[in-house]
Design a protein around this motif. Structure first.
Motif, PDB file in Angstrom:
ATOM      1  N   LEU A 131     -88.962-106.246 -20.642  1.00 33.00           N
ATOM      2  CA  LEU A 131     -88.968-105.134 -19.696  1.00 33.00           C
ATOM      3  C   LEU A 131     -89.506-103.943 -20.485  1.00 33.00           C
ATOM      4  CD1 LEU A 131     -87.826-104.170 -16.820  1.00 33.00           C
ATOM      5  CD2 LEU A 131     -85.861-103.342 -18.117  1.00 33.00           C
TER       6      LEU A 131
ATOM      7  N   GLY B 231     -77.728-101.431 -14.645  1.00 29.57           N
ATOM      8  CA  GLY B 231     -77.963-100.741 -15.904  1.00 29.57           C
ATOM      9  C   GLY B 231     -76.815-100.879 -16.880  1.00 29.57           C
ATOM     10  N   ALA B 232     -77.112-100.512 -18.120  1.00 27.08           N
ATOM     11  CA  ALA B 232     -76.130-100.619 -19.196  1.00 27.08           C
ATOM     12  C   ALA B 232     -74.827 -99.894 -18.839  1.00 27.08           C
ATOM     13  CB  ALA B 232     -76.724-100.038 -20.472  1.00 27.08           C
ATOM     14  N   ARG B 233     -74.984 -98.750 -18.185  1.00 25.34           N
ATOM     15  CA  ARG B 233     -73.788 -97.953 -17.858  1.00 25.34           C
ATOM     16  C   ARG B 233     -72.913 -98.605 -16.802  1.00 25.34           C
ATOM     17  NH1 ARG B 233     -77.985 -95.814 -19.370  1.00 25.34           N
ATOM     18  NH2 ARG B 233     -78.092 -94.119 -20.875  1.00 25.34           N
TER      19      ARG B 233
ATOM     20  N   ARG C 288     -91.740-102.566 -12.754  1.00 30.60           N
ATOM     21  CA  ARG C 288     -90.422-101.940 -12.803  1.00 30.60           C
ATOM     22  C   ARG C 288     -90.549-100.480 -12.380  1.00 30.60           C
ATOM     23  NH1 ARG C 288     -86.818 -99.978 -17.120  1.00 30.60           N
ATOM     24  NH2 ARG C 288     -86.852 -98.185 -15.731  1.00 30.60           N
TER      25      ARG C 288
ATOM     26  N   GLN D 158     -81.564-104.509 -10.655  1.00 30.91           N
ATOM     27  CA  GLN D 158     -81.188-104.262 -12.056  1.00 30.91           C
ATOM     28  C   GLN D 158     -79.845-103.553 -12.074  1.00 30.91           C
ATOM     29  OE1 GLN D 158     -84.258-102.544 -14.591  1.00 30.91           O
ATOM     30  NE2 GLN D 158     -82.784-101.123 -15.477  1.00 30.91           N
TER      31      GLN D 158
ATOM     32  N   GLU E  29     -91.340-100.082 -20.617  1.00 35.17           N
ATOM     33  CA  GLU E  29     -91.680 -98.852 -19.906  1.00 35.17           C
ATOM     34  C   GLU E  29     -93.114 -98.429 -20.225  1.00 35.17           C
ATOM     35  OE1 GLU E  29     -87.416 -96.859 -18.836  1.00 35.17           O
ATOM     36  OE2 GLU E  29     -88.470 -96.039 -20.573  1.00 35.17           O
TER      37      GLU E  29
ATOM     38  N   LYS F 178     -81.774 -93.083 -10.712  1.00 34.38           N
ATOM     39  CA  LYS F 178     -81.673 -93.025 -12.168  1.00 34.38           C
ATOM     40  C   LYS F 178     -80.279 -92.589 -12.601  1.00 34.38           C
ATOM     41  CE  LYS F 178     -84.183 -93.914 -14.605  1.00 34.38           C
ATOM     42  NZ  LYS F 178     -84.430 -95.339 -15.025  1.00 34.38           N
ATOM     43  N   PRO F 179     -79.609 -93.405 -13.418  1.00 33.57           N
ATOM     44  CA  PRO F 179     -78.317 -92.972 -13.959  1.00 33.57           C
ATOM     45  C   PRO F 179     -78.586 -92.070 -15.162  1.00 33.57           C
ATOM     46  CG  PRO F 179     -78.838 -95.196 -14.707  1.00 33.57           C
ATOM     47  CD  PRO F 179     -80.029 -94.711 -13.948  1.00 33.57           C
TER      48      PRO F 179
ATOM     49  N   LYS G 172     -77.964-105.642 -17.563  1.00 36.04           N
ATOM     50  CA  LYS G 172     -78.240-105.109 -18.896  1.00 36.04           C
ATOM     51  C   LYS G 172     -76.945-104.976 -19.693  1.00 36.04           C
ATOM     52  CE  LYS G 172     -82.082-102.543 -19.276  1.00 36.04           C
ATOM     53  NZ  LYS G 172     -82.929-101.321 -19.246  1.00 36.04           N
TER      54      LYS G 172
ATOM     55  N   ARG H 233     -80.781-104.633 -24.392  1.00 39.97           N
ATOM     56  CA  ARG H 233     -81.505-103.356 -24.391  1.00 39.97           C
ATOM     57  C   ARG H 233     -81.034-102.427 -25.515  1.00 39.97           C
ATOM     58  NH1 ARG H 233     -78.430 -99.237 -24.437  1.00 39.97           N
ATOM     59  NH2 ARG H 233     -79.419 -97.969 -22.835  1.00 39.97           N
TER      60      ARG H 233
ATOM     61  N   HIS I  35     -85.871 -99.070 -24.260  1.00 41.25           N
ATOM     62  CA  HIS I  35     -84.584 -98.393 -24.430  1.00 41.25           C
ATOM     63  C   HIS I  35     -83.938 -98.766 -25.754  1.00 41.25           C
ATOM     64  CE1 HIS I  35     -85.266 -97.970 -20.101  1.00 41.25           C
ATOM     65  NE2 HIS I  35     -84.646 -96.821 -20.262  1.00 41.25           N
TER      66      HIS I  35
ATOM     67  N   ASP J 121     -85.459-105.547 -23.574  1.00 45.31           N
ATOM     68  CA  ASP J 121     -86.025-104.237 -23.241  1.00 45.31           C
ATOM     69  C   ASP J 121     -86.220-103.470 -24.554  1.00 45.31           C
ATOM     70  OD1 ASP J 121     -86.358-101.532 -22.730  1.00 45.31           O
ATOM     71  OD2 ASP J 121     -84.773-101.408 -21.224  1.00 45.31           O
TER      72      ASP J 121
ATOM     73  N   CYS K 247     -90.290 -95.585 -16.214  1.00 47.01           N
ATOM     74  CA  CYS K 247     -88.830 -95.492 -16.188  1.00 47.01           C
ATOM     75  C   CYS K 247     -88.426 -95.154 -14.760  1.00 47.01           C
ATOM     76  CB  CYS K 247     -88.356 -94.404 -17.155  1.00 47.01           C
ATOM     77  SG  CYS K 247     -86.569 -94.250 -17.166  1.00 47.01           S
TER      78      CYS K 247
ATOM     79  N   GLU L  53     -83.268-100.416 -10.335  1.00 43.67           N
ATOM     80  CA  GLU L  53     -81.821-100.354 -10.612  1.00 43.67           C
ATOM     81  C   GLU L  53     -81.005 -99.933  -9.395  1.00 43.67           C
ATOM     82  OE1 GLU L  53     -80.724 -98.291 -14.192  1.00 43.67           O
ATOM     83  OE2 GLU L  53     -78.588 -98.323 -13.680  1.00 43.67           O
TER      84      GLU L  53
HETATM   85  C1  PEP Z   1     -83.674 -98.296 -17.328  1.00 42.25           C
HETATM   86  O1  PEP Z   1     -84.032 -99.463 -17.465  1.00 42.25           O
HETATM   87  O2  PEP Z   1     -84.381 -97.422 -16.834  1.00 42.25           O
HETATM   88  C2  PEP Z   1     -82.333 -97.890 -17.831  1.00 42.25           C
HETATM   89  C3  PEP Z   1     -81.721 -96.811 -17.369  1.00 42.25           C
HETATM   90  O3  PEP Z   1     -81.868 -98.709 -18.763  1.00 42.25           O
HETATM   91  P1  PEP Z   1     -80.410 -98.853 -19.432  1.00 42.25           P
HETATM   92  O4  PEP Z   1     -79.459 -99.083 -18.310  1.00 42.25           O
HETATM   93  O5  PEP Z   1     -80.585-100.011 -20.336  1.00 42.25           O
HETATM   94  O6  PEP Z   1     -80.140 -97.575 -20.172  1.00 42.25           O
END
Ligand code: PEP
Ligand code: MN
Length: 338
Positions: free
Chosen positions: A297, A185-187, A127, A183, A299, A132-133, A208, A238, A273, A270, A103, A165
């Motif tokens: 994808l 991310g979902a957020r 990856r 990447q 982890e 990291k969000p 994502k 994801r 997640h 993915d 991750c 990301e």
């Molecule tokens: C990730 O791939 O580490 C991640 C934070 O994924 P997601 O944005 O899908 O939560």
């Protein structure tokens, strides 16, 4: 609208058409497919302008694009786009692509060790989150700047391309040194400013799906990147937020089928997640192949119990290897090579 170019049209005719489209105030996006060349025309259209274009040499047909996304839909391009990573790996072609790694990038030793394991097991890409969000601002936010030389060293050592990301426009340049795919991310799926900036970069972007984003929202987000000129977009399912509490998210396998139907962009799943459980990842990976995904994808961590982020959903080297072995037969059944 989309201009279908006559099959015999030469380069000059296509160039003249593109010039005309621009002269009429539109933005042309030529798409050179195997079967045909089309020009997606974006902008405010009037009957008069459409009539002018219809009389141009080389025009076979002009058809309106009905979907709200114009460039990433199958309406403009029937065949799946093959996205080339670093000129040595294709995503969206016959080969099913597995991206694996931790991750978060935690240290040189951690990334280097897991990279060697996943490569040995057949992963084609590494990856690892450098930024990291995190839901809580008190949690580990990634090594940030310090992660760059680590990723660089491990890439050189293993030769694996790297996906990481980007959470902020300000980091695009710094990550350019190591990210073979950016990447989103979902957020950040609907961080339109970030998407627009990534549209100006000549490097693939994996987008994502947001936890509460519909497939159409995702495709419109992809359109933000494509409309700036970067057509190298990969979609990623994801998992989405639902009422189900036995999994971290719910893997929306039908969304994979929808994405493949409505868009020519490659689709990656993915399962890590999506489920939040290492023990679900192998079966969900097989489901992704069956649904027509172009890659995964996953982890992975050498010591998941010690992982700084997402250890519970990370495969050990041994379970990753076994998953890859089992996946091969599923890929073959789906007409893909692994
Ligand atoms: C990730 O791939 O580490 C991640 C934070 O994924 P997601 O944005 O899908 O939560
Ligand atoms: Mn994670």
């Amino acid at each position: 609208m989309v201009i279908i170019v006559e099959s015999g049209a030469d380069e000059q005719t296509v160039a003249n058409l593109i010039d005309k489209v621009r002269a009429l105030g539109f933005t042309p996006h030529p798409i050179f497919g195997v079967e045909k060349t089309v020009i997606a025309v974006v902008g405010h259209k009037t009957q008069e302008k459409t009539d002018i274009l219809a009389t141009m040499p080389g025009v076979q047909q002009i058809i309106p694009i009905l979907k709200p996304y114009k460039l990433v839909g199958r309406e403009v391009k029937a065949e799946t786009s093959v996205i080339s990573v670093r000129d040595d790996l294709d995503i969206g072609g016959d080969r099913f692509v597995v991206m694996a790694g931790p991750c978060a990038v935690e240290s040189y030793d951690q990334l280097s060790q897991i990279a060697r394991y996943v490569k040995q097991a057949g992963a084609q890409m590494l990856r690892g989150g450098i930024f990291k969000p995190r839901t809580s601002p008190h949690d580990f936010q990634g090594l940030r700047e310090e992660g760059i030389p680590i990723a660089k060293a491990v890439k050189e050592e293993t030769g694996l391309p790297f996906i990481t990301e980007v959470v902020d426009i300000r980091d695009i340049e710094m990550l350019h040194e190591v990210a073979d795919i950016y990447q989103v991310g979902a957020r950040n799926m609907q961080n339109f400013a970030l998407l627009t900036e990534l549209g100006k970069v000549d490097r693939p972007v994996m987008l994502k799906r947001a936890m509460s984003g519909t497939v159409e929202d995702l495709l419109q987000a992809a359109e933000y990147v494509a409309v700036e000129g970067n057509a190298q977009v990969i979609l990623c399912e994801r998992g989405i937020r639902t009422f189900e509490s036995s999994t971290r998210n719910t893997l929306d396998i039908s969304a994979v089928i929808a994405m493949k139907r409505f868009s020519h962009l490659p689709v990656v799943v993915d399962p890590s997640h999506a489920s939040g459980h290492d023990w679900m990842v192998p079966a969900l990976s097989k489901a992704a192949v069956a649904a027509g995904a172009d890659g995964l994808l996953i982890e992975t961590h050498s010591r998941p119990q010690e992982a700084m982020v997402d250890g519970h959903q990370s495969l050990t080297p041994a379970s990753f290897k076994q998953t890859m072995e089992e996946l091969a037969a599923f890929c073959e059944a789906a007409g893909r090579t692994l």
